[in-house]
Write an enzyme that holds these catalytic residues in place. Structure first.
Site, short mmCIF file in Angstrom:
data_model
loop_
_atom_site.label_atom_id
_atom_site.label_comp_id
_atom_site.label_asym_id
_atom_site.label_seq_id
_atom_site.Cartn_x
_atom_site.Cartn_y
_atom_site.Cartn_z
N GLY A 211 27.94 64.40 48.86
CA GLY A 211 28.32 63.07 48.37
C GLY A 211 27.33 62.58 47.33
N ASN A 212 27.39 61.29 47.02
CA ASN A 212 26.41 60.70 46.12
C ASN A 212 26.15 59.26 46.54
OD1 ASN A 212 28.21 58.83 44.55
ND2 ASN A 212 29.23 60.77 44.11
N ARG A 213 25.29 58.58 45.80
CA ARG A 213 24.78 57.28 46.26
C ARG A 213 25.64 56.09 45.84
NH1 ARG A 213 19.62 58.28 48.04
NH2 ARG A 213 18.67 60.18 47.23
N SER A 214 26.83 56.33 45.30
CA SER A 214 27.64 55.19 44.84
C SER A 214 28.10 54.33 46.03
CB SER A 214 28.86 55.68 44.06
OG SER A 214 29.73 54.61 43.82
#
Ligand code: PMT
Length: 438
Positions: A211-214
């Site tokens: 995933g990512n930090r958005s």
């Protein structure tokens, strides 16, 4: 326009009073004039000096200040909106019962401005039938109540009663102002927007993902802003956050799901805004059972995900406007501009919104952002550190201006504020740090 909204910020005596200082700062940064009114009990939790330093108007506390006769009627008439945050059970009860025992309750009875109440109290108090009846009564009279959030409460336990998140309160304030005063133009009326938000999750196995930090805050702010300005908005999001009334939400998780949703909606859209952080790679063969440590460290082969924005650029309708974001981690000061321009050209965008996600207060997870807008002619607009809702306002202003120049806008008289002139073909225009109602 030319009007700076005037907000009376009522602060009651509850532990969440400390948050009203930050709320005051955010409202001022968003361009409002803020006149705080503290109850006597609020002083137990927050110093008057703190609010004085942050507000644009003097802090008031008493009905009996001889320097200012009848302050409640003056404040009530001055206000474009009265905001109570935090609102205690006592304040809600007094307001519902029509009692005025101090400056804040008297102001509430003396105003014809819209009133927004943000309760904060312990869960048992919030759920008490007397409080719920009072809240229902206020709502039936047209008072807007921003429900408290669920989370850790002052006693250390978890429940519903925490003051709503400050960005949600700021959004509710500007929506109430736009509904009540017409301060926000409905310059996207009838336009169809598709907006994406959040970070995609690409499964490794049934329990893990890449995933990512958005957080989805920037994309949601764009959707809320466009809806407040009259657009039909569909928000394709991974974020699981509440959206403003009128925004149609499509929940997705992976890049592939987002691609399917966006491509099926884009054909009918006047504007597509891709604020989501879409994964560029995903595990090629996700396991269908949980990967076990005892089976050794897995080697994970990645494959590229579909580039949704590039596909949109390839099939863009003649009148459609395509807005992409560029999340950059530039090593040198001009790298971000160069990378963003390259994305604009490669993906055939009309506008790219670049953010340096390593800059303080910018990019992933923050309530604020700092962005550089570049259009297909190379014209630029630099937006300094602002609340993401205000950044959204500048992006939507730019979209409205671009559509109206093409003859596709809903409103022939787009938003132009002093200091935020339309994007021109030369130079960088700096957007001043101020709100919508100046
Ligand atoms: O959600 P927040 O916590 O509020 O944070 C906001 C944000 C940092 C996520 C947002 O401001 C932002 O920068 N969004 C774009 C993130 C991103 O994926 O940037 P990129 O430079 O990797 O991609 C460029 C553009 O292509 C983006 O519009 C992206 O949506 C799109 N893209 C990327 C990859 C892919 N496979 N398909 C795409 O459509």
């Amino acid at each position: 326009m030319g009007h700076q909204p005037r907000i009376v910020l009522g602060v009651c005596g509850g532990i969440a009073a400390y948050k009203s200082a930050d709320l005051c700062r955010r409202l001022v940064e968003a361009g409002a004039r803020v006149a705080p009114v503290m109850t006597e009990d609020a002083h137990r939790f927050l110093g008057e000096v703190t609010l004085s330093a942050l507000a644009t108007e003097p802090v008031r506390t008493s009905l009996w200040d001889e320097r200012e006769p009848i302050p409640h009627t003056r404040l009530g008439q001055w206000a474009d909106l009265v905001l109570i945050a935090p609102a205690t059970a006592r304040l809600i009860g007094a307001y519902a019962g029509g009692l005025s025992h101090d400056l804040l309750t008297a102001t509430l009875l003396a105003t014809r401005a819209p009133v927004l109440v943000c309760p904060a109290m312990h869960e048992e108090m919030w759920e008490h039938p007397a409080v719920q009846d009072n809240v229902a009564l206020l709502r039936s009279r047209g008072v807007e109540v921003v429900d408290p959030a669920t989370g850790r409460l002052a006693g250390g336990d978890v429940g519903t009663g925490r003051l709503a998140d400050l960005p949600d309160i700021v959004s509710a304030v500007f929506e109430a102002l736009s509904a009540g005063k017409g301060a926000v133009e409905r310059d996207l009326a009838g336009q169809r927007l598709v907006v994406t938000a959040g970070g995609t999750r690409e499964p490794l196995d049934p329990v893990r993902f890449l995933g990512n930090r958005s957080s989805g805050k920037q994309g949601h702010a764009l959707a809320d802003e466009a809806a407040a300005r009259g657009a039909h908005v569909t928000l394709v999001t991974t974020a699981g956050r509440a959206a403003a009334a009128g925004v149609r939400v499509v929940d997705v998780e992976t890049a592939e799901e987002m691609e399917q949703a966006v491509l099926s909606l884009a054909g009918d859209a006047d504007v597509v805004v891709m604020a989501a952080a879409v994964a560029d790679f995903r595990p090629k063969a996700p396991a269908d059972r949980k990967l076990k440590r005892s089976e050794g460290v897995p080697e994970i082969l990645l494959e590229p995900t579909p580039d949704i924005l590039a596909a949109l650029g390839e099939h863009k309708g003649p009148d459609q406007l395509l807005v992409g974001f560029a999340a950059e981690t530039p090593a040198a000061s001009d790298d971000m501009r160069r990378e963003a321009l390259a994305k604009l050209r490669r993906k055939r965008l009309d506008l790219v919104v670049a953010n340096d996600v390593l800059a303080p207060g910018a990019g992933f997870g923050h309530d604020t952002n700092v962005v550089l807008l570049i259009d297909a002619n190379g014209a630029e607009r630099a937006v300094p550190l602002m609340d993401k809702r205000e950044v959204a306002r500048v992006v939507i202003d730019t979209v409205v201006e671009m559509r109206s120049r093409r003859g596709g806008g809903a409103d022939p008289d787009p938003v132009t504020e002093p200091g935020t002139e339309p994007v021109t073909e030369q130079g960088v225009e700096e957007v001043p740090r101020k709100g919508r109602h100046q």
